[in-house]
Design a protein around this motif. Structure first.
Motif, PDB file in Angstrom:
ATOM      1  N   GLY A  12      48.170  45.610  39.270  1.00 42.90           N
ATOM      2  CA  GLY A  12      46.856  45.831  39.846  1.00 42.90           C
ATOM      3  C   GLY A  12      46.106  44.523  40.026  1.00 42.90           C
ATOM      4  O   GLY A  12      46.228  43.601  39.220  1.00 42.90           O
ATOM      5  N   PRO A  14      42.265  44.023  40.609  1.00 48.20           N
ATOM      6  CA  PRO A  14      40.944  44.650  40.771  1.00 48.20           C
ATOM      7  C   PRO A  14      39.879  43.660  41.226  1.00 48.20           C
ATOM      8  O   PRO A  14      38.842  43.491  40.587  1.00 48.20           O
ATOM      9  N   MET A  26      37.635  49.086  41.389  1.00 45.83           N
ATOM     10  CA  MET A  26      38.156  50.260  40.685  1.00 45.83           C
ATOM     11  C   MET A  26      39.326  50.903  41.416  1.00 45.83           C
ATOM     12  O   MET A  26      39.877  51.912  40.967  1.00 45.83           O
ATOM     13  N   SER A  29      42.685  51.436  39.387  1.00 45.24           N
ATOM     14  CA  SER A  29      42.565  52.536  38.430  1.00 45.24           C
ATOM     15  C   SER A  29      42.571  53.885  39.137  1.00 45.24           C
ATOM     16  O   SER A  29      43.198  54.846  38.663  1.00 45.24           O
ATOM     17  N   ARG A  32      46.141  54.679  40.220  1.00 45.68           N
ATOM     18  CA  ARG A  32      46.946  55.091  39.061  1.00 45.68           C
ATOM     19  C   ARG A  32      46.552  56.510  38.616  1.00 45.68           C
ATOM     20  O   ARG A  32      47.415  57.341  38.317  1.00 45.68           O
ATOM     21  N   TYR A  33      45.255  56.772  38.562  1.00 47.94           N
ATOM     22  CA  TYR A  33      44.763  58.077  38.131  1.00 47.94           C
ATOM     23  C   TYR A  33      45.260  59.190  39.053  1.00 47.94           C
ATOM     24  O   TYR A  33      45.475  60.339  38.620  1.00 47.94           O
ATOM     25  N   ASP A  49      54.782  49.246  34.832  1.00 45.12           N
ATOM     26  CA  ASP A  49      53.401  48.884  35.152  1.00 45.12           C
ATOM     27  C   ASP A  49      53.026  47.640  34.363  1.00 45.12           C
ATOM     28  O   ASP A  49      52.994  47.669  33.122  1.00 45.12           O
ATOM     29  N   GLY A  51      50.123  46.235  34.429  1.00 43.91           N
ATOM     30  CA  GLY A  51      48.685  46.153  34.219  1.00 43.91           C
ATOM     31  C   GLY A  51      48.001  45.397  35.339  1.00 43.91           C
ATOM     32  O   GLY A  51      48.507  45.321  36.459  1.00 43.91           O
ATOM     33  N   ASN A  52      46.841  44.810  35.037  1.00 45.65           N
ATOM     34  CA  ASN A  52      46.032  44.138  36.049  1.00 45.65           C
ATOM     35  C   ASN A  52      45.969  42.634  35.825  1.00 45.65           C
ATOM     36  O   ASN A  52      45.979  42.164  34.685  1.00 45.65           O
ATOM     37  N   ASN A 283      38.438  61.453  44.894  1.00 43.74           N
ATOM     38  CA  ASN A 283      39.586  60.550  44.772  1.00 43.74           C
ATOM     39  C   ASN A 283      40.662  60.824  45.830  1.00 43.74           C
ATOM     40  O   ASN A 283      41.837  60.478  45.653  1.00 43.74           O
TER      41      ASN A 283
END
Length: 302
Positions: A12, A14, A26, A29, A32-33, A49, A51-52, A283
């Motif tokens: 990610g 961001p 965002m 996130s 991913r959500y 994954d 991460g960011n 979303n």
């Protein structure tokens, strides 16, 4: 790269410094959500994954040069992303980058260039050209400049020790779904010989022929990347973007383009950018990003 890679590595980014509306930070996130990892795993991808990457927030920074707002901080963030993308690509996995505004593409492309050892090709699916420079930009927003920078055409201000530029060959760049260009972008397109497939042309020839031509043009040595800005879709389909432009790709046109990308077997990396959940409806735009990624990575109906 096979249509369904063995390993897809998500990272990610961001970053929202490249544009003027809060919320796009965002995006990773939100995507991913919406179930990205589960969706890819459902048809055989091994998903990792990472991460960011670290991305500063504008409240803690001075704008700096109004012609390229927050440029030093954006370049630092892109350099961090480039290092991770280079590592992922060198390992044989497919980088899947989640934005963040479109300025992050400079980091993705620089990382791919470093891993490949030579410039590559890119299908830039977007309502806009992102070919402005600090001298030509009407806003000073860097998310309108990353493709020019990746071509080495945005000026010395984009030089950074962590970014290998130029990252792409202008003869292997295709802009797809474009419907909003500034005068300087048109000039650069003509000068560099970049192929632009506008929405008007897609209306005339159809998305199948358009994406087939795009794949043929960008194929070659180094790498082949797809950078998908969700504002390429019509705002009625994907409202959660910061710079919507009417008359974009339909839901099915976008899916067919991604399905053809998967079937071609030549694309080695993908990024999804400009999802802004603040501007979205339940979303939904992030969910569409997940669906398009699945199509581009090989999910099929049968």
């Amino acid at each position: 790269m096979a249509a369904t890679p063995r390993t897809v590595t998500i990272v990610g980014a961001p970053l929202d410094l490249g544009q003027g509306r809060r919320g796009v930070d965002m995006g990773p996130s939100a995507i991913r959500y919406a179930g990205m990892e589960e969706r890819l795993a459902s048809f055989g991808c091994t998903v990792v994954d990472r991460g960011n990457v670290l991305a500063p927030e504008p409240e803690a920074l001075a704008v700096g040069d109004e012609r390229a707002r927050f440029l030093p901080e954006i370049l630092d963030a892109c350099a961090g992303l480039a290092a991770i993308v280079e590592e992922i690509a060198s390992s044989g996995a497919m980088p899947l980058v989640l934005g963040g505004d479109h300025s992050i593409a400079l980091g993705t492309l620089a990382g791919l260039r470093a891993a490949a050892g030579q410039p590559g090709g890119v299908i830039w699916i977007d309502a806009h050209g992102d070919l402005n420079t600090p001298a030509s930009s009407p806003t000073g927003n860097v998310h309108g400049m990353p493709l020019a920078a990746a071509l080495g055409r945005a000026g010395d201000g984009f030089s950074h020790p962590g970014l290998t530029l130029p990252a792409v060959d202008p003869g292997r760049v295709v802009l797809l779904g474009v419907r909003s260009l500034d005068p300087a972008e048109r000039e650069l397109i003509r000068e560099a010989g970049i192929r632009v497939i506008t929405m008007t042309e897609i209306d005339r020839i159809g998305i199948e022929r358009a994406i087939t031509e795009a794949i043929d043009r960008v194929s070659g040595p180094g790498f082949v990347h797809v950078s998908l800005d969700l504002d390429a879709l019509d705002p009625e389909v994907a409202p959660g973007v910061g710079t919507p432009v009417k008359g974009g790709l339909t839901y099915r046109e976008a899916h067919l383009a991604c399905e053809d990308i998967a079937e071609s077997g030549v694309v080695g990396s993908l990024e999804l950018v400009e999802v802004n959940p603040i501007l979205d409806r339940e979303n939904g735009s992030a969910a569409i990003a997940v669906e398009l990624a699945a199509s581009a990575l090989g999910q099929s109906i049968l």
